[in-house]
Design a protein around this motif. Sequence first.
Motif, PDB file in Angstrom:
ATOM      1  N   ARG A 224       0.821  -1.209   0.000  1.00 26.02           N
ATOM      2  CA  ARG A 224       0.000   0.000   0.000  1.00 26.02           C
ATOM      3  C   ARG A 224       0.858   1.264   0.000  1.00 26.02           C
ATOM      4  NH1 ARG A 224      -3.181  -0.644  -2.860  1.00 26.02           N
ATOM      5  NH2 ARG A 224      -3.999   1.410  -2.322  1.00 26.02           N
ATOM      6  N   GLY A 225       2.139   1.135  -0.291  1.00 27.80           N
ATOM      7  CA  GLY A 225       2.985   2.301  -0.491  1.00 27.80           C
ATOM      8  C   GLY A 225       3.799   2.733   0.701  1.00 27.80           C
ATOM      9  N   LEU A 226       3.752   2.006   1.813  1.00 23.72           N
ATOM     10  CA  LEU A 226       4.589   2.358   2.956  1.00 23.72           C
ATOM     11  C   LEU A 226       6.004   1.816   2.769  1.00 23.72           C
ATOM     12  CD1 LEU A 226       2.383   1.733   6.142  1.00 23.72           C
ATOM     13  CD2 LEU A 226       3.152   3.925   5.225  1.00 23.72           C
ATOM     14  N   ARG A 227       6.976   2.559   3.259  1.00 23.83           N
ATOM     15  CA  ARG A 227       8.319   2.004   3.450  1.00 23.83           C
ATOM     16  C   ARG A 227       8.423   1.687   4.927  1.00 23.83           C
ATOM     17  NH1 ARG A 227      13.056   0.928   1.718  1.00 23.83           N
ATOM     18  NH2 ARG A 227      12.460   1.441  -0.416  1.00 23.83           N
ATOM     19  N   VAL A 228       8.758   0.437   5.239  1.00 20.33           N
ATOM     20  CA  VAL A 228       8.716   0.019   6.633  1.00 20.33           C
ATOM     21  C   VAL A 228      10.106  -0.330   7.150  1.00 20.33           C
ATOM     22  CG1 VAL A 228       6.356  -0.840   6.376  1.00 20.33           C
ATOM     23  CG2 VAL A 228       8.261  -2.429   6.095  1.00 20.33           C
ATOM     24  N   ASP A 229      10.309  -0.009   8.421  1.00 21.95           N
ATOM     25  CA  ASP A 229      11.428  -0.523   9.198  1.00 21.95           C
ATOM     26  C   ASP A 229      10.885  -1.621  10.095  1.00 21.95           C
ATOM     27  OD1 ASP A 229      13.482   1.335   8.271  1.00 21.95           O
ATOM     28  OD2 ASP A 229      12.356   2.857   9.371  1.00 21.95           O
ATOM     29  N   PHE A 230      11.764  -2.462  10.622  1.00 27.03           N
ATOM     30  CA  PHE A 230      11.348  -3.619  11.405  1.00 27.03           C
ATOM     31  C   PHE A 230      11.974  -3.566  12.795  1.00 27.03           C
ATOM     32  CE2 PHE A 230      11.337  -4.694   6.933  1.00 27.03           C
ATOM     33  CZ  PHE A 230      10.126  -5.347   6.756  1.00 27.03           C
ATOM     34  N   LEU A 231      11.177  -3.909  13.806  1.00 23.48           N
ATOM     35  CA  LEU A 231      11.658  -3.954  15.183  1.00 23.48           C
ATOM     36  C   LEU A 231      11.364  -5.339  15.756  1.00 23.48           C
ATOM     37  CD1 LEU A 231      12.732  -2.809  17.849  1.00 23.48           C
ATOM     38  CD2 LEU A 231      10.435  -1.878  18.271  1.00 23.48           C
ATOM     39  N   HIS A 232      12.420  -6.001  16.229  1.00 21.11           N
ATOM     40  CA  HIS A 232      12.272  -7.327  16.839  1.00 21.11           C
ATOM     41  C   HIS A 232      12.708  -7.257  18.297  1.00 21.11           C
ATOM     42  CE1 HIS A 232      12.270 -11.656  17.363  1.00 21.11           C
ATOM     43  NE2 HIS A 232      13.526 -11.605  17.795  1.00 21.11           N
ATOM     44  N   PHE A 233      11.868  -7.782  19.192  1.00 18.51           N
ATOM     45  CA  PHE A 233      12.206  -7.901  20.608  1.00 18.51           C
ATOM     46  C   PHE A 233      12.678  -9.325  20.868  1.00 18.51           C
ATOM     47  CE2 PHE A 233       9.129  -4.451  20.492  1.00 18.51           C
ATOM     48  CZ  PHE A 233       9.706  -3.501  21.339  1.00 18.51           C
ATOM     49  N   SER A 234      13.933  -9.471  21.243  1.00 22.52           N
ATOM     50  CA  SER A 234      14.476 -10.795  21.545  1.00 22.52           C
ATOM     51  C   SER A 234      14.334 -11.071  23.041  1.00 22.52           C
ATOM     52  CB  SER A 234      15.947 -10.885  21.131  1.00 22.52           C
ATOM     53  OG  SER A 234      16.778 -10.277  22.104  1.00 22.52           O
ATOM     54  N   GLY A 235      14.412 -12.349  23.412  1.00 17.69           N
ATOM     55  CA  GLY A 235      14.334 -12.710  24.828  1.00 17.69           C
ATOM     56  C   GLY A 235      15.663 -12.647  25.536  1.00 17.69           C
ATOM     57  N   MET A 236      16.704 -12.177  24.850  1.00 19.23           N
ATOM     58  CA  MET A 236      18.027 -12.101  25.474  1.00 19.23           C
ATOM     59  C   MET A 236      17.984 -11.142  26.677  1.00 19.23           C
ATOM     60  SD  MET A 236      20.479 -12.244  22.094  1.00 19.23           S
ATOM     61  CE  MET A 236      21.969 -12.556  23.043  1.00 19.23           C
ATOM     62  N   PRO A 237      18.717 -11.456  27.749  1.00 19.39           N
ATOM     63  CA  PRO A 237      19.794 -12.467  27.840  1.00 19.39           C
ATOM     64  C   PRO A 237      19.328 -13.850  28.296  1.00 19.39           C
ATOM     65  CG  PRO A 237      19.770 -11.154  29.830  1.00 19.39           C
ATOM     66  CD  PRO A 237      18.675 -10.607  28.948  1.00 19.39           C
ATOM     67  N   PHE A 238      17.991 -14.075  28.365  1.00 16.26           N
ATOM     68  CA  PHE A 238      17.501 -15.363  28.863  1.00 16.26           C
ATOM     69  C   PHE A 238      17.287 -16.384  27.743  1.00 16.26           C
ATOM     70  CE2 PHE A 238      15.717 -12.151  31.873  1.00 16.26           C
ATOM     71  CZ  PHE A 238      16.645 -12.379  32.875  1.00 16.26           C
ATOM     72  N   THR A 239      17.422 -15.960  26.506  1.00 13.11           N
ATOM     73  CA  THR A 239      17.343 -16.882  25.374  1.00 13.11           C
ATOM     74  C   THR A 239      18.576 -16.700  24.503  1.00 13.11           C
ATOM     75  OG1 THR A 239      16.180 -15.324  23.931  1.00 13.11           O
ATOM     76  CG2 THR A 239      14.822 -16.712  25.353  1.00 13.11           C
ATOM     77  N   GLY A 240      18.765 -17.615  23.568  1.00 15.52           N
ATOM     78  CA  GLY A 240      19.850 -17.497  22.617  1.00 15.52           C
ATOM     79  C   GLY A 240      19.482 -16.552  21.485  1.00 15.52           C
ATOM     80  N   PRO A 241      20.352 -16.454  20.482  1.00 14.60           N
ATOM     81  CA  PRO A 241      20.121 -15.521  19.376  1.00 14.60           C
ATOM     82  C   PRO A 241      19.237 -16.084  18.257  1.00 14.60           C
ATOM     83  CG  PRO A 241      22.256 -16.557  19.120  1.00 14.60           C
ATOM     84  CD  PRO A 241      21.686 -17.094  20.404  1.00 14.60           C
ATOM     85  N   GLU A 242      18.629 -17.275  18.476  1.00 12.21           N
ATOM     86  CA  GLU A 242      17.885 -17.913  17.388  1.00 12.21           C
ATOM     87  C   GLU A 242      16.763 -17.038  16.841  1.00 12.21           C
ATOM     88  OE1 GLU A 242      20.058 -20.914  19.637  1.00 12.21           O
ATOM     89  OE2 GLU A 242      18.609 -19.377  20.252  1.00 12.21           O
ATOM     90  N   SER A 243      16.041 -16.364  17.725  1.00  7.12           N
ATOM     91  CA  SER A 243      14.924 -15.543  17.249  1.00  7.12           C
ATOM     92  C   SER A 243      15.424 -14.363  16.411  1.00  7.12           C
ATOM     93  CB  SER A 243      14.079 -15.047  18.421  1.00  7.12           C
ATOM     94  OG  SER A 243      14.697 -13.974  19.116  1.00  7.12           O
ATOM     95  N   ILE A 244      16.631 -13.875  16.713  1.00  7.88           N
ATOM     96  CA  ILE A 244      17.202 -12.781  15.930  1.00  7.88           C
ATOM     97  C   ILE A 244      17.556 -13.274  14.536  1.00  7.88           C
ATOM     98  CG2 ILE A 244      19.058 -11.077  15.793  1.00  7.88           C
ATOM     99  CD1 ILE A 244      19.270 -11.196  18.828  1.00  7.88           C
ATOM    100  N   TYR A 245      18.159 -14.473  14.463  1.00  8.45           N
ATOM    101  CA  TYR A 245      18.473 -15.043  13.156  1.00  8.45           C
ATOM    102  C   TYR A 245      17.203 -15.205  12.317  1.00  8.45           C
ATOM    103  CZ  TYR A 245      22.863 -16.393  15.484  1.00  8.45           C
ATOM    104  OH  TYR A 245      24.051 -16.393  16.177  1.00  8.45           O
ATOM    105  N   LYS A 246      16.145 -15.633  12.981  1.00  4.89           N
ATOM    106  CA  LYS A 246      14.874 -15.852  12.288  1.00  4.89           C
ATOM    107  C   LYS A 246      14.292 -14.543  11.779  1.00  4.89           C
ATOM    108  CE  LYS A 246      10.645 -18.500  13.126  1.00  4.89           C
ATOM    109  NZ  LYS A 246       9.913 -19.249  14.180  1.00  4.89           N
TER     110      LYS A 246
END
Length: 420
Positions: A224-246
């Motif tokens: 629909r014409g938006l340029r988007v940036d993305f924000l991811h909240f990881s569970g670190m430091p209680f989780t590994g970096p897997e969700s960031i890779y995903k």
Amino acid sequence: MSASLDSAAPHTSADVAVETGPDGLGELCVLMKLGEIVLKGSNRHLFERRLQNNIRTAAKGLGEMKISQRKGVIMLRMPGASDLEVAELGERMCNVMGIVWVHLVRRVPKDVDAVTAVSLRAMAERTGTFAVRARRRDKRFPLSSFEIATHLGSAVREAHPHLTVRLKKPDNTLFVEVDKDEVFVFTDGMPGQGGLPAGMSGRALVLMSGGIDSPVAAHRMIRRGLRVDFLHFSGMPFTGPESIYKAYSLVRQLDRFQGNSRLYVIPFGKAQQQIKNSGVERLQIVAQRRLMLKTAEALADTLGGAALVTGDALGQVSSQTLTNITALDDSVDLPILRPLIGMDKTEIMDQARKIGTLAISELPDEDCCTMLTPRQVETAAKIEDLRQIEKRLDAAELAEHLASTVQLHRPSYFGSEETG
């Protein structure tokens, strides 16, 4: 019939520049048809300019490219390029928002023998039934569309007797379009994304989980014409970096549709533990989502984002009831766009499959939304109770702190990644 298809119109320098290509078959080009852009009236040139910039971004690294445009049509040429290189350009154009159809066409001089030769070659390997669809975009052209179709249909039938004519629902269609300076001959088309050029409607920030919904929401907003940036909240430091890779892989896949994408990652584990330890119990999920939105708003302010985008779908999970969605809207001043609000899970999964994100989203991981989750979730959260929780947590200051811990990634579908 005359040896020239343009006896009524003088040749221009552009006519002379039409190349015959290998074996006299015409230069292979990419011809694109536009959609709702053509309805934009006096503002159309702004949409077209943005679209051309996005085309150049999508073609990055493929070599020299020339763009020419007339109402509703854009042609791309790569002088000296191989057919394979032009075909790759066409495939990339299928992901550019604002384009409805992409055709690989032979660009032929306005000469009957050249057009006929290319048409016969295009149909040589075809079987079954066929029809010819001719369009005379240049009204100075002496032959009508019907006359062009009749002549070429007879020529194809004579040269390839294994083909039979069927005007309704043929197995193969030969398209011939007479333009101002040349004739385009082609047989097939690839569907484009449609919509509006990315960036034409402004900028927004997408809350990108590792799930199925948020990438589809992002794609629909880019369309629909938006340029988007993305924000991811990881569970670190209680989780590994897997969700960031995903999240990185998902944004890289979506980068095909806008280019120059930016992924921001914020470690949210300690903030989530702080919310859990405050005794919020059933309100924990809604309270942490409000904190995420507040943090996203703080980041969007620095990025120039005018809205937030989430993958919420009404009633899909217990935290996405109408009452809870209203409570989430109360947490920020920026508008929250929810393009999936009326879709069911099957529809969302179908869209994720089409845009190539479903397989990535289904990979296992542990993110902040799956850790420290209460057994029961409040389905009718009261806004005043949530505000009291936020006062105890000093949520506004916590959101600003979280926004200051952000890490930037640039997942590029066609180039190298940068981190900042």
